[in-house]
Scaffold this motif. Structure first.
Motif, mmCIF file in Angstrom:
data_model
loop_
_atom_site.group_PDB
_atom_site.id
_atom_site.type_symbol
_atom_site.label_atom_id
_atom_site.label_comp_id
_atom_site.label_asym_id
_atom_site.label_seq_id
_atom_site.Cartn_x
_atom_site.Cartn_y
_atom_site.Cartn_z
ATOM 1 N N PRO A 79 0.772 -1.264 -0.220
ATOM 2 C CA PRO A 79 0.046 0.003 -0.080
ATOM 3 C C PRO A 79 0.734 1.377 0.049
ATOM 4 O O PRO A 79 0.492 2.147 -0.561
ATOM 5 C CB PRO A 79 -0.922 -0.219 1.346
ATOM 6 C CG PRO A 79 -1.034 -1.510 1.463
ATOM 7 C CD PRO A 79 0.352 -2.202 1.106
ATOM 8 N N ASP A 80 2.098 1.287 0.557
ATOM 9 C CA ASP A 80 2.754 2.450 0.870
ATOM 10 C C ASP A 80 4.107 2.310 -0.108
ATOM 11 O O ASP A 80 4.789 3.311 -0.042
ATOM 12 C CB ASP A 80 3.373 2.579 2.203
ATOM 13 C CG ASP A 80 4.220 1.323 2.711
ATOM 14 O OD1 ASP A 80 3.967 0.233 1.749
ATOM 15 O OD2 ASP A 80 5.024 1.465 3.588
ATOM 16 N N ASP A 81 4.155 1.465 -1.273
ATOM 17 C CA ASP A 81 5.495 1.235 -1.780
ATOM 18 C C ASP A 81 5.057 0.807 -3.175
ATOM 19 O O ASP A 81 4.941 -0.541 -3.202
ATOM 20 C CB ASP A 81 6.509 0.624 -1.075
ATOM 21 C CG ASP A 81 7.836 0.495 -1.604
ATOM 22 O OD1 ASP A 81 7.991 1.227 -2.773
ATOM 23 O OD2 ASP A 81 8.681 0.064 -0.724
ATOM 24 N N ALA A 82 5.235 1.282 -4.436
ATOM 25 C CA ALA A 82 4.820 0.938 -5.520
ATOM 26 C C ALA A 82 5.939 -0.112 -5.849
ATOM 27 O O ALA A 82 5.819 -1.206 -6.603
ATOM 28 C CB ALA A 82 4.775 2.022 -6.566
ATOM 29 N N MET A 83 7.425 0.181 -5.627
ATOM 30 C CA MET A 83 8.233 -0.817 -5.946
ATOM 31 C C MET A 83 8.641 -1.684 -5.047
ATOM 32 O O MET A 83 9.840 -2.216 -5.233
ATOM 33 C CB MET A 83 9.486 0.072 -6.389
ATOM 34 C CG MET A 83 9.349 1.068 -7.370
ATOM 35 S SD MET A 83 8.424 0.340 -8.912
ATOM 36 C CE MET A 83 10.001 -0.205 -9.733
#
Length: 184
Positions: A79-83
């Motif tokens: 949820p907090d980190d696309a990568m």
């Protein structure tokens, strides 16, 4: 166009190849079917199924480990980190059944935010006595799939597997992804 393809390859190849990582190998008692995206996860529902074969492309492999992971519909691994692909939220660890079959329910993943990287589902497949196979499904109808990716996907052993989404059960899409392991 070649620069765009190269940039996509750099992003995708930055993902570690960890089929031998114990955390990415299914326990011996893992089921042959499961869920990557829980019911209620936003996105277009998909059912993915296939058979894992030996290097001859004909002999089903029993109890092969199938590890899959992907982004959510927004393109985020967490949820907090696309990568954050080292600790993704949407995963499954499966073992093929006696006929080499596996299946999982999921959603169509999103592309990484702000990029031209196609939507994809990562696979790491391994079995005793066989070479591992690490690749990703990309979707034939994704406008971010370039001609270069389509060409690469047509080559044996490619890191890409170009798949069509067909009509599936209960209104979901269906993707068939057979896997041929390498020689030992």
């Amino acid at each position: 166009m070649k620069a765009r393809w190269l940039a996509s390859m750099v992003v995708l190849l930055a993902v570690p190849v960890l089929a031998r990582d114990p955390a990415r190998v299914a326990p011996e008692n893992a089921p042959s079917s499961g869920s990557v995206a829980p019911v209620g996860e936003p996105g277009e529902r998909l059912e993915v199924r296939g058979v894992v074969y030996a290097a001859d492309g004909r002999t089903p492999v029993t109890r092969a480990s199938v590890y899959v992971y992907q982004t959510d519909a927004r393109g985020y691994y967490r949820p907090d980190d696309a990568m954050g692909n080292r600790d993704p939220r949407l995963t499954a660890l499966l073992r093929t059944d006696a006929a080499g079959r596996y299946s999982f329910a999921t959603i169509r993943p999103g592309s990484y935010p702000g990029t031209r990287v196609p939507r994809h589902i990562h696979y790491e497949v391994a079995a005793a006595g066989h070479g591992p196979r690490v690749f990703e499904i990309v979707f034939a109808d994704d406008p971010l799939v370039t001609d270069e990716i389509r060409l690469e996907a047509s080559r044996p052993g490619s890191i890409y597997s170009l798949r069509r989404v067909e009509p599936g059960p209960a209104g979901s899409g269906l993707v068939v992804q057979d896997v041929v392991l390498g020689p030992r």
